[in-house]
Design an enzyme around this catalytic site. Sequence first.
Site, PDB file in Angstrom:
ATOM      1  N   GLU A  85      -5.658   1.105   9.652  1.00 49.88           N
ATOM      2  CA  GLU A  85      -5.772   0.149   8.549  1.00 49.88           C
ATOM      3  C   GLU A  85      -5.949   0.876   7.219  1.00 49.88           C
ATOM      4  OE1 GLU A  85      -8.775  -2.716   9.595  1.00 49.88           O
ATOM      5  OE2 GLU A  85      -7.620  -3.489  11.296  1.00 49.88           O
TER       6      GLU A  85
ATOM      7  N   GLU B 225      -4.737  -3.907  18.330  1.00 51.27           N
ATOM      8  CA  GLU B 225      -6.121  -4.351  18.537  1.00 51.27           C
ATOM      9  C   GLU B 225      -6.180  -5.867  18.532  1.00 51.27           C
ATOM     10  OE1 GLU B 225      -8.984  -2.706  15.802  1.00 51.27           O
ATOM     11  OE2 GLU B 225      -7.963  -0.767  15.728  1.00 51.27           O
TER      12      GLU B 225
END
Length: 492
Positions: free
Chosen positions: A103, A250
Amino acid sequence: MTVKIPGAFVGVNVGFGSTSLPAAEDVVTILKAHQFTHVRLFDADRRMLNALANTGIEVMVGVTNGELLGIGESPSLAAAWINKNVGAYLPATNITAIAVGSEVLTTIPHVASVLVPAMSYLHRALVASNLNFQVKISSPQSMDVISRSFPPSTATFNSTWNSTIYQFLQFLKNTGSFYMLNAYPYYGYVSGDGIFPIEYALFQQLSPTKQIVDPNTVFRYTSMFDAMVDAAYYSMGALNFSGIPIIVTESGWPWLGGVNEPDATAENAETYNSNLIRRVVNNTGTPGWPSLPVSTYIYELFNEDKRRGPTSEKNWGMFYTNGSAVYTLSLTSLDMVTGNSSQGVFCIAKHDADSKSLETGLDWACGQGKANCLSIQVGRPCYEPDTLQNHASFAYNDYYQRTKSSGGTCDFGGTAMITSADPSHGSCVFTGSSRSEMSGISTPFSAFGPVSTLSARGTTLQVPDAAVLIPAILAMFQILSSVSICTQFCTA
């Protein structure tokens, strides 16, 4: 817990932010026990990569955010990273992907400019080593890079990152890689502040009055997960990129939260992950891209109590570090897909368990736990090898097999763990082994109460007197019976 089927798989994330992680070999044993075929590591941990060798498990390794800046500025450093963390382990360890950072655009935006260069340098190193066809490179992105995710058909990437996102997608297109998406309906539901029903986040059936429909495409969305994936696809389409598949790196649900986190419960976590597994293994796509299945890595295997933030941040793990489940998934081991049953799962002593703790566990299992420990006394089939770990493993497993259906666990003060490898050896057959069914051998049930140990390994186990006397009494009865019969009918 996963099986590879054409077009879709369910994998698991393994983080290392726990104060009580088991040895790497034990982590791999847990992965195998629950039939995981894909695992994502957040770094390139040497111990895990060695332990995963020759297992066939597909491994995604990670370039950490801390390593990213250096690699993005130095092709030689990128080449060294590939040689050290990928080339050194192939082909024994089945590394198939590299996740560059985590991220990055939303957590360390000042490094965003080196993200694509880092990926490019790493790819060049793979090409130089002739590994580029086996190992793909991408970078996990959060939903926050999409400025507005609903309705999915109007989703676009945040314009702040347009230049980087364009280069990123061009790299994926050129290298035949995939878009890595971190999709968390838990956060979407909580931040929505009641806009969406919780059933929508948990893959549960919605009533007709709660149906979620994209007004532009009239696609009906039965889960927030699917809407998130489609939002990423539409965002790529808005930049004229198509044909880049999405893998969800995820997704999960926390099972414990603080006082201000009422939705982080074991019940919701069980519901979400069970339904997520069911959704992925049906091998279908999303409403917008029905022909593209959505492979997904569940977050995560163990809790990470070292993580900062609220209570929920530390409690996403599906399993305790000894292999016992935090909650029972309705599709444990994916029996629906594989046809496997829970047979073949055993409870054994950990390799690195403390000797005194093992002695305590062994004494409890054979005593209060009422395990049948006859087979590990001197002269019995499971006495050899005469080690504390072997004896404890047999006792632990016997207790676990007898009590697991009624809530018995494989823990024993943290000295035990679950394994799918049958620990039976030679003439020693562990309780629950398929060998006992094939051979007709069965471990004798303890008809006269538990067998207790004295202390350390090698000590002769104390067996109730009745267990010794019964065979002798039966033999004497046979002798007396034959004498009596001969007295009546064998006279000359």
